[in-house]
Design an enzyme around this catalytic site. Structure first.
Site, PDB file in Angstrom:
ATOM      1  N   ARG A   1       0.930  -1.084   0.109  1.00 51.98           N
ATOM      2  CA  ARG A   1       0.028  -0.142   0.035  1.00 51.98           C
ATOM      3  C   ARG A   1       0.850   1.124  -0.145  1.00 51.98           C
ATOM      4  NH1 ARG A   1      -5.401  -1.500   2.972  1.00 51.98           N
ATOM      5  NH2 ARG A   1      -5.296  -3.803   2.648  1.00 51.98           N
TER       6      ARG A   1
ATOM      7  N   LYS B   1     -17.165   9.774   8.948  1.00 53.34           N
ATOM      8  CA  LYS B   1     -17.583   9.630   7.605  1.00 53.34           C
ATOM      9  C   LYS B   1     -18.581  10.332   6.981  1.00 53.34           C
ATOM     10  CE  LYS B   1     -16.018   4.657   7.246  1.00 53.34           C
ATOM     11  NZ  LYS B   1     -15.020   4.932   8.374  1.00 53.34           N
TER      12      LYS B   1
END
Length: 407
Positions: free
Chosen positions: A21, A248
């Site tokens: 990643r 979020k």
């Protein structure tokens, strides 16, 4: 013992599997979301459109949120000054907890530094409160739930994903007198599918179990006031513990649980993950409260987000792309290979200024690697056009000879 060699091997395995990643340096610009600036490896600054952010409604830059944070920052300074028990409880924390309890129609709520910590701390503490507790956990529950269950030392049963019949078998096989809790999610974020909340609540009633639901990807997004899928379906009163995030749809930071006053008091008093952690800064709590309260009234923002999600799904289906569509706001496109997935992500960024990170193992199972798009109400029709054209071109180039992409 050569520790550096061992580290090289561990990191090398990730490179060999195509799932190493990398962090992409993105600068969000206030008022411009979902547009941002990417620092290219050459050092050049390039415009990009963020298509994988969890700021689902763009509330991270909403004027009401920013104004509340500025006011609290000027009034209190940067940090909270300690744990909640020592010096880290302020009027901003209490206001936010009251707003969250009201959101979920519960007696109380409890703030944590993240929803991950809220899940881990709560689930690892429950067996101390209910000796002999058996936890029934959906096979695809989030890593934070798995970790909390793993660490609690109690009995656990894993039921097949969304398989209510299998859950019933497990419940029926155990001592009816044993304390039980069923742990599941309302929206599973990698596929965007919904948990069978009503059926699980029915089983909980039948077998005398508590219910623990993670609404992280649903709070702010569903229900008349943003209380999640449980609010949308009229099931709030049947859920014992609700986990949610402020990072979020609410666009800020932090996590929480909402439950009865006794349950919250017990978790507050016993959970090390709460007791020994510095509380979120007052300015963050103020911004989150402003966001929660705003979204209790702004159905239009939710409607625009859902409309953009439907449009994007329709257009990607029109291209014949293998999208996973369970009717939620999340738009995954199945790729099925980590190298291929990373190559597509890199090409979208380099050639089209589209920022979407690959989703690889262990976040999803091997062979189910994907690109996961999260359209927001502030993605314009032009943004959608650029994305659709880019995917069409790359997927075709990509009958994409995998050799061309280095797979």
């Amino acid at each position: 013992m050569n520790y550096d060699t061992m580290l090289d091997r561990a990191i090398g395995r990730l490179h060999d599997e195509g799932r190493y990643r990398t962090f992409i340096e993105i600068e969000r610009e206030n008022g411009a979301y979902p547009h941002a600036v990417w620092t290219h490896p050459s050092g050049e600054k390039r415009p990009v459109t963020v298509w994988c952010g969890n700021d689902y409604l763009g509330m991270g830059q909403h004027p009401a949120v920013l104004a509340a944070m500025h006011e609290a920052l000027e009034a209190t300074g940067a940090g909270s000054g300690g744990t909640r028990n020592i010096s880290g409880t302020t009027v901003y924390h209490r206001r936010l907890e009251r707003a969250l309890a009201d959101l979920h129609r519960k007696e109380a709520a409890l703030l944590f530094t993240s929803a991950y910590v809220a899940n881990d701390a709560t689930l690892s503490t429950l067996p101390r409160l209910f000796p002999g507790l058996i936890i029934y956990s959906d096979a695809l529950n989030h890593a934070s739930m798995i970790e909390g269950i793993r660490r609690n030392g109690g009995a656990k049963r894993i039921f097949r994903h969304n398989d209510v019949a299998h859950l019933r078998e497990l419940l029926a096989a155990d001592d009816r007198a044993a304390p039980k809790v069923i742990v599941f999610e309302s929206i599973y974020s990698m596929d965007g599918d919904f948990g069978p909340i009503r059926d699980i609540c029915d089983l909980a009633d039948e077998f005398g179990a508590l219910t623990y639901i993670d609404e992280v990807h649903a709070v702010g997004m569903y229900g008349a006031r943003g209380g999640g899928v449980a609010e949308r379906d009229g099931l709030l009163a049947r859920l014992d513990i609700i986990n949610g995030t402020l990072a979020k749809a609410y666009g800020v930071h932090g996590g929480y649980i909402a439950a009865s006053a006794k349950m919250v008091d017990a978790i507050r008093s016993y959970a090390p993950g709460f007791i020994f952690t510095t509380s979120i800064p007052p300015a963050v709590a103020a911004g989150a409260a402003a966001s929660v309260n705003h979204l209790k009234k702004d159905q239009a923002l939710r409607d625009r987000q859902q409309a953009n999600a439907r449009i994007l799904k329709m257009r990607l289906k029109g291209l014949g792309l293998p999208i996973i569509d369970h009717g939620s706001h999340i738009v995954p496109v199945h790729v099925g290979d980590p190298v291929h997935c990373k190559a597509l992500s890199d090409l979208l960024l380099e050639e089209d200024g589209i920022y979407v990170q690959p989703i690889n193992f262990p976040t999803v199972a091997r062979g189910t690697e994907r690109l996961r798009f999260t359209p927001s109400p502030v993605h314009g029709s032009a943004d959608i056009d650029v994305l659709v054209r880019a995917l069409d071109r790359l997927w075709s180039r990509c009958a994409l000879s995998r050799e061309e992409l280095g797979a």
